[in-house]
Write a protein that holds these residues in place. Structure first.
Motif, mmCIF file in Angstrom:
data_model
loop_
_atom_site.group_PDB
_atom_site.id
_atom_site.type_symbol
_atom_site.label_atom_id
_atom_site.label_comp_id
_atom_site.label_asym_id
_atom_site.label_seq_id
_atom_site.Cartn_x
_atom_site.Cartn_y
_atom_site.Cartn_z
ATOM 1 N N VAL A 77 57.223 37.196 93.121
ATOM 2 C CA VAL A 77 56.705 35.886 93.531
ATOM 3 C C VAL A 77 57.602 34.773 92.988
ATOM 4 O O VAL A 77 57.899 33.810 93.693
ATOM 5 N N ALA A 78 58.062 34.920 91.760
ATOM 6 C CA ALA A 78 58.871 33.877 91.121
ATOM 7 C C ALA A 78 60.314 33.849 91.612
ATOM 8 O O ALA A 78 60.903 32.772 91.740
ATOM 9 N N ALA A 79 60.886 35.023 91.890
ATOM 10 C CA ALA A 79 62.309 35.096 92.252
ATOM 11 C C ALA A 79 62.539 36.257 93.213
ATOM 12 O O ALA A 79 63.098 37.290 92.841
ATOM 13 N N ALA A 80 62.140 36.086 94.443
ATOM 14 C CA ALA A 80 62.191 37.163 95.433
ATOM 15 C C ALA A 80 63.611 37.597 95.782
ATOM 16 O O ALA A 80 63.811 38.716 96.254
ATOM 17 N N ASP A 81 64.588 36.759 95.535
ATOM 18 C CA ASP A 81 65.963 37.153 95.834
ATOM 19 C C ASP A 81 66.601 37.931 94.677
ATOM 20 O O ASP A 81 67.689 38.468 94.831
ATOM 21 N N VAL A 82 65.906 38.004 93.554
ATOM 22 C CA VAL A 82 66.430 38.728 92.395
ATOM 23 C C VAL A 82 65.627 40.004 92.129
ATOM 24 O O VAL A 82 66.173 40.987 91.653
ATOM 25 N N SER A 103 73.704 30.597 88.718
ATOM 26 C CA SER A 103 73.022 29.708 87.764
ATOM 27 C C SER A 103 71.942 28.853 88.424
ATOM 28 O O SER A 103 70.992 28.451 87.757
ATOM 29 N N ASP A 104 72.061 28.601 89.701
ATOM 30 C CA ASP A 104 71.026 27.794 90.356
ATOM 31 C C ASP A 104 69.706 28.559 90.514
ATOM 32 O O ASP A 104 68.702 27.984 90.897
ATOM 33 N N ARG A 105 69.697 29.838 90.171
ATOM 34 C CA ARG A 105 68.477 30.644 90.219
ATOM 35 C C ARG A 105 67.862 30.806 88.819
ATOM 36 O O ARG A 105 66.859 31.495 88.651
ATOM 37 N N ALA A 106 68.474 30.181 87.824
ATOM 38 C CA ALA A 106 68.048 30.367 86.437
ATOM 39 C C ALA A 106 66.584 30.008 86.213
ATOM 40 O O ALA A 106 65.860 30.762 85.548
ATOM 41 N N MET A 163 74.617 34.274 83.601
ATOM 42 C CA MET A 163 73.297 34.789 83.303
ATOM 43 C C MET A 163 73.288 36.286 83.581
ATOM 44 O O MET A 163 73.821 36.756 84.576
ATOM 45 N N LYS A 164 72.699 37.023 82.638
ATOM 46 C CA LYS A 164 72.555 38.458 82.810
ATOM 47 C C LYS A 164 71.068 38.805 82.730
ATOM 48 O O LYS A 164 70.383 38.398 81.798
ATOM 49 N N VAL A 165 70.593 39.542 83.708
ATOM 50 C CA VAL A 165 69.182 39.914 83.768
ATOM 51 C C VAL A 165 69.070 41.424 83.637
ATOM 52 O O VAL A 165 69.825 42.166 84.269
ATOM 53 N N THR A 166 68.145 41.868 82.797
ATOM 54 C CA THR A 166 67.861 43.292 82.703
ATOM 55 C C THR A 166 66.363 43.515 82.928
ATOM 56 O O THR A 166 65.547 42.634 82.644
ATOM 57 N N LEU A 167 66.051 44.661 83.445
ATOM 58 C CA LEU A 167 64.668 45.023 83.745
ATOM 59 C C LEU A 167 64.396 46.418 83.207
ATOM 60 O O LEU A 167 65.124 47.360 83.527
ATOM 61 N N ASP A 168 63.366 46.542 82.399
ATOM 62 C CA ASP A 168 62.947 47.841 81.884
ATOM 63 C C ASP A 168 61.825 48.356 82.785
ATOM 64 O O ASP A 168 60.667 47.979 82.637
ATOM 65 N N GLN A 169 62.192 49.215 83.733
ATOM 66 C CA GLN A 169 61.212 49.722 84.699
ATOM 67 C C GLN A 169 60.126 50.561 84.032
ATOM 68 O O GLN A 169 59.025 50.670 84.559
ATOM 69 N N ASP A 170 60.419 51.135 82.865
ATOM 70 C CA ASP A 170 59.403 51.924 82.161
ATOM 71 C C ASP A 170 58.272 51.042 81.631
ATOM 72 O O ASP A 170 57.160 51.515 81.436
ATOM 73 N N LYS A 171 58.559 49.770 81.400
ATOM 74 C CA LYS A 171 57.531 48.835 80.922
ATOM 75 C C LYS A 171 56.759 48.193 82.072
ATOM 76 O O LYS A 171 55.657 47.700 81.876
ATOM 77 N N CYS A 172 57.343 48.161 83.264
ATOM 78 C CA CYS A 172 56.764 47.452 84.411
ATOM 79 C C CYS A 172 55.353 47.970 84.722
ATOM 80 O O CYS A 172 55.114 49.176 84.739
ATOM 81 N N VAL A 173 54.433 47.025 84.952
ATOM 82 C CA VAL A 173 53.049 47.379 85.287
ATOM 83 C C VAL A 173 52.723 47.041 86.749
ATOM 84 O O VAL A 173 51.555 47.000 87.129
ATOM 85 N N ALA A 174 53.761 46.765 87.523
ATOM 86 C CA ALA A 174 53.619 46.560 88.969
ATOM 87 C C ALA A 174 52.746 45.357 89.331
ATOM 88 O O ALA A 174 52.021 45.396 90.312
ATOM 89 N N SER A 175 52.854 44.302 88.565
ATOM 90 C CA SER A 175 52.059 43.107 88.872
ATOM 91 C C SER A 175 52.657 42.308 90.025
ATOM 92 O O SER A 175 51.939 41.554 90.686
#
Length: 63
Positions: A18-23, A41-44, A1-13
């Protein structure tokens, strides 16, 4: 699994944390920070939930 985050889109909600505090975490401005771009994969389910609840659609998950 590959996760990407676009910080420019983030609205700081904070829903991803809350859903995945370790990620995901938030910086001092509330902007999401990706802690683990390749979680086990167990965090999918939690990571996919984080992407689903992100109001800005800033999270992308690839298998």
């Amino acid at each position: 699994m590959k996760v990407t985050l676009d910080q420019d889109k983030c609205v700081a909600s904070g829903q991803c944390v809350v859903a995945a505090a370790d990620v995901f975490d938030q910086d001092d401005d509330g902007i999401a920070v990706l802690l683990d771009p390749a979680p086990p994969s167990d965090r999918a389910d939690d990571v996919e939930q984080a992407a689903a609840v992100c109001p800005a659609l800033a999270i992308t998950v690839q298998d």
